[in-house]
Scaffold this active site. Structure first.
Site, PDB file in Angstrom:
ATOM      1  N   HIS A  72      42.020  39.883  33.395  1.00  0.00           N
ATOM      2  CA  HIS A  72      41.726  39.032  32.274  1.00  0.00           C
ATOM      3  C   HIS A  72      40.469  39.315  31.721  1.00  0.00           C
ATOM      4  O   HIS A  72      39.378  39.033  32.291  1.00  0.00           O
ATOM      5  CB  HIS A  72      41.890  37.635  32.404  1.00  0.00           C
ATOM      6  CG  HIS A  72      43.367  37.137  32.237  1.00  0.00           C
ATOM      7  ND1 HIS A  72      43.572  35.881  32.338  1.00  0.00           N
ATOM      8  CD2 HIS A  72      44.290  37.971  32.638  1.00  0.00           C
ATOM      9  CE1 HIS A  72      44.966  35.717  32.480  1.00  0.00           C
ATOM     10  NE2 HIS A  72      45.641  37.074  32.555  1.00  0.00           N
ATOM     11  N   TYR A 200      42.386  26.799  28.341  1.00  0.00           N
ATOM     12  CA  TYR A 200      41.931  25.195  29.001  1.00  0.00           C
ATOM     13  C   TYR A 200      41.879  24.531  27.667  1.00  0.00           C
ATOM     14  O   TYR A 200      40.978  24.632  26.959  1.00  0.00           O
ATOM     15  CB  TYR A 200      40.407  25.203  29.387  1.00  0.00           C
ATOM     16  CG  TYR A 200      40.409  25.956  30.927  1.00  0.00           C
ATOM     17  CD1 TYR A 200      40.327  27.324  30.965  1.00  0.00           C
ATOM     18  CD2 TYR A 200      40.528  25.402  32.319  1.00  0.00           C
ATOM     19  CE1 TYR A 200      40.130  28.076  32.154  1.00  0.00           C
ATOM     20  CE2 TYR A 200      40.193  25.871  33.178  1.00  0.00           C
ATOM     21  CZ  TYR A 200      40.202  27.314  33.153  1.00  0.00           C
ATOM     22  OH  TYR A 200      40.068  28.107  34.421  1.00  0.00           O
ATOM     23  N   PRO A 292      39.984  21.629  40.410  1.00  0.00           N
ATOM     24  CA  PRO A 292      40.438  22.932  40.087  1.00  0.00           C
ATOM     25  C   PRO A 292      40.003  23.514  38.761  1.00  0.00           C
ATOM     26  O   PRO A 292      40.078  24.751  38.664  1.00  0.00           O
ATOM     27  CB  PRO A 292      41.929  22.593  40.354  1.00  0.00           C
ATOM     28  CG  PRO A 292      42.144  21.252  39.899  1.00  0.00           C
ATOM     29  CD  PRO A 292      40.855  20.534  40.361  1.00  0.00           C
ATOM     30  N   LYS A 296      37.684  27.581  41.157  1.00  0.00           N
ATOM     31  CA  LYS A 296      36.565  28.095  41.981  1.00  0.00           C
ATOM     32  C   LYS A 296      36.963  27.920  43.420  1.00  0.00           C
ATOM     33  O   LYS A 296      36.421  28.378  44.431  1.00  0.00           O
ATOM     34  CB  LYS A 296      35.312  27.232  41.638  1.00  0.00           C
ATOM     35  CG  LYS A 296      34.710  27.555  40.284  1.00  0.00           C
ATOM     36  CD  LYS A 296      34.355  29.103  40.376  1.00  0.00           C
ATOM     37  CE  LYS A 296      34.061  29.600  38.952  1.00  0.00           C
ATOM     38  NZ  LYS A 296      34.191  31.052  38.791  1.00  0.00           N
ATOM     39  N   TYR A 384      32.282  31.837  35.188  1.00  0.00           N
ATOM     40  CA  TYR A 384      33.942  32.111  35.270  1.00  0.00           C
ATOM     41  C   TYR A 384      33.996  32.988  36.109  1.00  0.00           C
ATOM     42  O   TYR A 384      34.989  33.185  36.910  1.00  0.00           O
ATOM     43  CB  TYR A 384      34.439  32.017  33.732  1.00  0.00           C
ATOM     44  CG  TYR A 384      35.910  32.047  33.801  1.00  0.00           C
ATOM     45  CD1 TYR A 384      36.677  31.055  34.393  1.00  0.00           C
ATOM     46  CD2 TYR A 384      36.640  33.227  33.407  1.00  0.00           C
ATOM     47  CE1 TYR A 384      37.962  31.120  34.258  1.00  0.00           C
ATOM     48  CE2 TYR A 384      38.063  33.404  33.468  1.00  0.00           C
ATOM     49  CZ  TYR A 384      38.621  32.332  33.891  1.00  0.00           C
ATOM     50  OH  TYR A 384      40.025  32.253  33.838  1.00  0.00           O
TER      51      TYR A 384
HETATM   52  P1  FAD Z   1      43.374  26.162  52.990  1.00  0.00           P
HETATM   53  O1  FAD Z   1      44.053  26.936  52.180  1.00  0.00           O
HETATM   54  O2  FAD Z   1      43.641  24.523  52.942  1.00  0.00           O
HETATM   55  O3  FAD Z   1      44.091  26.457  54.345  1.00  0.00           O
HETATM   56  C1  FAD Z   1      43.604  25.556  55.585  1.00  0.00           C
HETATM   57  C2  FAD Z   1      44.509  25.986  56.831  1.00  0.00           C
HETATM   58  O4  FAD Z   1      44.273  25.144  57.859  1.00  0.00           O
HETATM   59  C3  FAD Z   1      46.004  25.718  56.079  1.00  0.00           C
HETATM   60  O5  FAD Z   1      46.989  26.758  56.517  1.00  0.00           O
HETATM   61  C4  FAD Z   1      46.321  24.281  57.246  1.00  0.00           C
HETATM   62  O6  FAD Z   1      47.641  24.306  57.543  1.00  0.00           O
HETATM   63  C5  FAD Z   1      45.508  24.636  58.400  1.00  0.00           C
HETATM   64  N1  FAD Z   1      45.206  23.413  59.286  1.00  0.00           N
HETATM   65  C6  FAD Z   1      44.888  22.343  58.695  1.00  0.00           C
HETATM   66  N2  FAD Z   1      44.693  21.275  59.715  1.00  0.00           N
HETATM   67  C7  FAD Z   1      45.028  22.160  60.842  1.00  0.00           C
HETATM   68  C8  FAD Z   1      45.078  21.896  62.435  1.00  0.00           C
HETATM   69  N3  FAD Z   1      45.010  20.495  62.630  1.00  0.00           N
HETATM   70  N4  FAD Z   1      45.213  22.923  63.197  1.00  0.00           N
HETATM   71  C9  FAD Z   1      45.363  24.192  62.812  1.00  0.00           C
HETATM   72  N5  FAD Z   1      45.423  24.409  61.544  1.00  0.00           N
HETATM   73  C10 FAD Z   1      45.370  23.422  60.479  1.00  0.00           C
HETATM   74  N6  FAD Z   1      41.960  26.195  43.779  1.00  0.00           N
HETATM   75  C11 FAD Z   1      41.873  26.839  42.361  1.00  0.00           C
HETATM   76  O7  FAD Z   1      40.832  27.672  42.360  1.00  0.00           O
HETATM   77  N7  FAD Z   1      42.761  26.860  41.574  1.00  0.00           N
HETATM   78  C12 FAD Z   1      43.868  25.863  41.681  1.00  0.00           C
HETATM   79  O8  FAD Z   1      44.851  25.724  40.717  1.00  0.00           O
HETATM   80  C13 FAD Z   1      43.905  25.221  43.003  1.00  0.00           C
HETATM   81  N8  FAD Z   1      45.233  24.277  43.116  1.00  0.00           N
HETATM   82  C14 FAD Z   1      45.138  23.459  44.496  1.00  0.00           C
HETATM   83  C15 FAD Z   1      46.311  22.691  44.309  1.00  0.00           C
HETATM   84  C16 FAD Z   1      46.178  21.973  45.476  1.00  0.00           C
HETATM   85  C17 FAD Z   1      47.487  20.978  45.843  1.00  0.00           C
HETATM   86  C18 FAD Z   1      45.308  22.269  46.454  1.00  0.00           C
HETATM   87  C19 FAD Z   1      45.325  21.281  47.792  1.00  0.00           C
HETATM   88  C20 FAD Z   1      44.365  23.178  46.232  1.00  0.00           C
HETATM   89  C21 FAD Z   1      44.400  23.681  45.427  1.00  0.00           C
HETATM   90  N9  FAD Z   1      43.084  24.636  45.133  1.00  0.00           N
HETATM   91  C22 FAD Z   1      43.118  25.595  43.889  1.00  0.00           C
HETATM   92  C23 FAD Z   1      42.116  24.992  45.989  1.00  0.00           C
HETATM   93  C24 FAD Z   1      42.475  26.373  46.801  1.00  0.00           C
HETATM   94  O9  FAD Z   1      43.900  26.266  46.980  1.00  0.00           O
HETATM   95  C25 FAD Z   1      41.698  26.026  48.263  1.00  0.00           C
HETATM   96  O10 FAD Z   1      40.288  25.899  47.782  1.00  0.00           O
HETATM   97  C26 FAD Z   1      42.145  27.151  48.957  1.00  0.00           C
HETATM   98  O11 FAD Z   1      43.348  26.953  49.607  1.00  0.00           O
HETATM   99  C27 FAD Z   1      40.871  27.107  50.314  1.00  0.00           C
HETATM  100  O12 FAD Z   1      41.336  27.785  51.335  1.00  0.00           O
HETATM  101  P2  FAD Z   1      40.771  27.350  52.897  1.00  0.00           P
HETATM  102  O13 FAD Z   1      41.675  28.620  53.464  1.00  0.00           O
HETATM  103  O14 FAD Z   1      39.517  27.004  52.796  1.00  0.00           O
HETATM  104  O15 FAD Z   1      41.926  26.267  53.101  1.00  0.00           O
HETATM  105  C1  DHB Z   2      44.823  28.133  37.485  1.00  0.00           C
HETATM  106  C2  DHB Z   2      44.166  27.087  38.420  1.00  0.00           C
HETATM  107  C3  DHB Z   2      42.927  26.445  37.803  1.00  0.00           C
HETATM  108  O1  DHB Z   2      42.344  25.665  38.663  1.00  0.00           O
HETATM  109  C4  DHB Z   2      42.378  27.192  36.803  1.00  0.00           C
HETATM  110  O2  DHB Z   2      40.928  26.871  36.544  1.00  0.00           O
HETATM  111  C5  DHB Z   2      42.900  28.150  35.996  1.00  0.00           C
HETATM  112  C6  DHB Z   2      44.323  28.880  36.515  1.00  0.00           C
HETATM  113  C7  DHB Z   2      46.013  28.601  38.193  1.00  0.00           C
HETATM  114  O3  DHB Z   2      46.806  28.086  38.897  1.00  0.00           O
HETATM  115  O4  DHB Z   2      46.614  29.517  37.469  1.00  0.00           O
END
Ligand code: FAD
Ligand code: DHB
Length: 389
Positions: A72, A200, A292, A296, A384
């Site tokens: 993009h 957005y 979100p 980031k 961004y």
């Molecule tokens: P996670 O992806 O949360 O991974 C953590 C892992 O640890 C999971 O697999 C979990 O099952 C595991 N875990 C938890 N507890 C335990 C335990 N007791 N024992 C063993 N394992 C465990 N970010 C964006 O940039 N854009 C978005 O649109 C966006 N949408 C999101 C929507 C939702 C509903 C959520 C919750 C987050 C969203 N995020 C988004 C944020 C982004 O997905 C996270 O920042 C990202 O997943 C972080 O990665 P991580 O590996 O740190 O944590």
């Molecule tokens: C998406 C999620 C976001 O939080 C954002 O700022 C832009 C795109 C997405 O899920 O595609």
């Protein structure tokens, strides 16, 4: 069992760390509470910064990302139906790539066993022990049996609700938090996106976002009250409201279709200012949550790993502890800056009824300023595409 690093959590941060350590010949074991299918079923982020892509390239796991990801060059904002199209590539020389978190996770999972990245799924009751010592260990249950893994370090990559952050004594850390008075209703549908770039939209009805996962799969979001019930939002009501909030420029281009996923997520900013405690390191959502807006969350999880992996590798391969000593300060500096951008874009684009007409007029004026200022667009663009590591 004994290893160098126990990684808790097989989300993107845990899997990236596991792969980077394996590539360098550092022993690690990943413990994940859920099944692999469950982890892959969570629909989350979609926009990748260059730094996140670089990790996949370094691992040689970017083939699908490079062929299926959508580069993009622009990002669009709207100000009550007026379009502000920001040329991020022209301004910064860099771009972002749309490629779902689920796809990144799949690429990392699929390559894990061939590369010796040991992942134990369905590990229950994961508990951390002796983290202030140099000989920490982790216990867990699987198939009714208890297991113990001894390690030199533990990496807490277990998301916001995992046990790692909670293992740090409350008086050893400070945290800051802002809970926003609304959530995001997300819908995923197999329909072509309404725009080439992410849009957005700031509208008097509330924020709306048009994004995508591919040329045939769209992801849209709507600002909704925190206590809103998903049952109140039929697919038709969501599509109608998206058309209103995205405005006439995009309404006619929205292709509607049945939702394949629909959920409401709360929005918060949270920073835990202790990313290392003794032999425990925190990375990703375990240490910080961003709203979100600005996409980031996943990228910040990846940048933590871009600092933590080389630090651990130097520790084990070169007996150099400077990286592990500096990890917290280095990672936190970037966490604050990414959190600032996510907070800023959230504050600029959403409705805050408690801020009254003055607050709304200030948002309108700021967006009007952005529409006409290259300096303001540059500031948004460089955040961004991702601040440097
Ligand atoms: P996670 O992806 O949360 O991974 C953590 C892992 O640890 C999971 O697999 C979990 O099952 C595991 N875990 C938890 N507890 C335990 C335990 N007791 N024992 C063993 N394992 C465990 N970010 C964006 O940039 N854009 C978005 O649109 C966006 N949408 C999101 C929507 C939702 C509903 C959520 C919750 C987050 C969203 N995020 C988004 C944020 C982004 O997905 C996270 O920042 C990202 O997943 C972080 O990665 P991580 O590996 O740190 O944590
Ligand atoms: C998406 C999620 C976001 O939080 C954002 O700022 C832009 C795109 C997405 O899920 O595609």
């Amino acid at each position: 069992m004994k290893t160098d690093v126990v990684i808790i959590g097989a989300g993107p941060s845990g899997l990236m760390l596991g792969h980077l350590l394996a590539q360098a010949g550092v022993d690690a074991v990943i413990l994940e509470r859920k099944t692999g299918e469950y982890v892959l079923g969570r629909i989350r982020a979609g926009v990748l910064e260059q730094g996140t892509i670089n990790i996949m390239t370094q691992l040689g796991l970017d083939t699908r990302l490079q062929t299926e990801g959508l580069p993009h060059d622009y990002v669009s904002l709207t100000n009550r139906n007026k379009l502000i199209k920001i040329p991020v590539r022209e301004l910064t020389g860099k771009h972002v790539v749309v490629y779902g978190q689920t796809e990144i996770t799949k690429d990392l999972m699929d390559a894990a066993s061939a590369r010796g990245v040991e992942t134990i799924y369905e590990a229950a009751d994961v508990a951390l022990h002796d983290i202030e010592s140099d000989t920490p260990f982790v216990t867990y249950h699987k198939n009714g049996q208890e297991f113990r893994i001894d390690a030199r370090f533990i990496a807490g990559c277990d998301g916001f609700h995992g046990p790692s952050r909670k293992a740090i004594p409350a008086d050893a850390a400070t945290s800051v938090e802002r809970v926003y008075p609304f959530g995001w209703l997300g819908i995923l549908a197999d329909v072509p996106p309404c725009a080439h770039e992410v849009v957005y939209a700031s509208h008097n009805n509330g924020f709306g976002l048009a994004s995508m996962r591919s040329n045939t799969r769209s992801r849209y979001y709507l600002q909704v009250p925190t206590d809103e019930k998903i049952e109140n939002w039929s697919d038709d009501r969501i599509w109608d409201e998206l058309k209103v909030r995205l405005g006439p420029e995009f309404a006619g281009k929205i292709t509607t279709g049945p939702s394949i996923e629909k959920s409401i997520a709360p929005l918060r900013s949270y920073i835990f200012e202790k990313m290392r405690y003794g032999s425990l390191f925190l990375a990703g959502d375990a240490a910080h949550i961003v709203p979100p807006t600005g996409a980031k969350g996943l990228n910040l999880a990846a940048s933590d790993i871009a600092y933590l992996a080389p630090a651990l590798i130097s520790y084990f391969k070169d007996s150099d502890a400077s990286g592990t000593e500096n990890y917290e300060a280095t990672a936190l500096a970037r966490v604050w800056k990414s959190s600032r951008f996510a907070w800023y874009l959230t504050s600029l684009m959403h409705n805050f009824p408690e801020d009254g007409e003055f607050g709304r007029k200030m948002q309108v004026a700021e967006l009007d300023y952005i529409a006409n200022s290259k300096a303001a667009q540059m500031s948004i663009a460089e955040n961004y595409i991702g601040l440097p590591l």
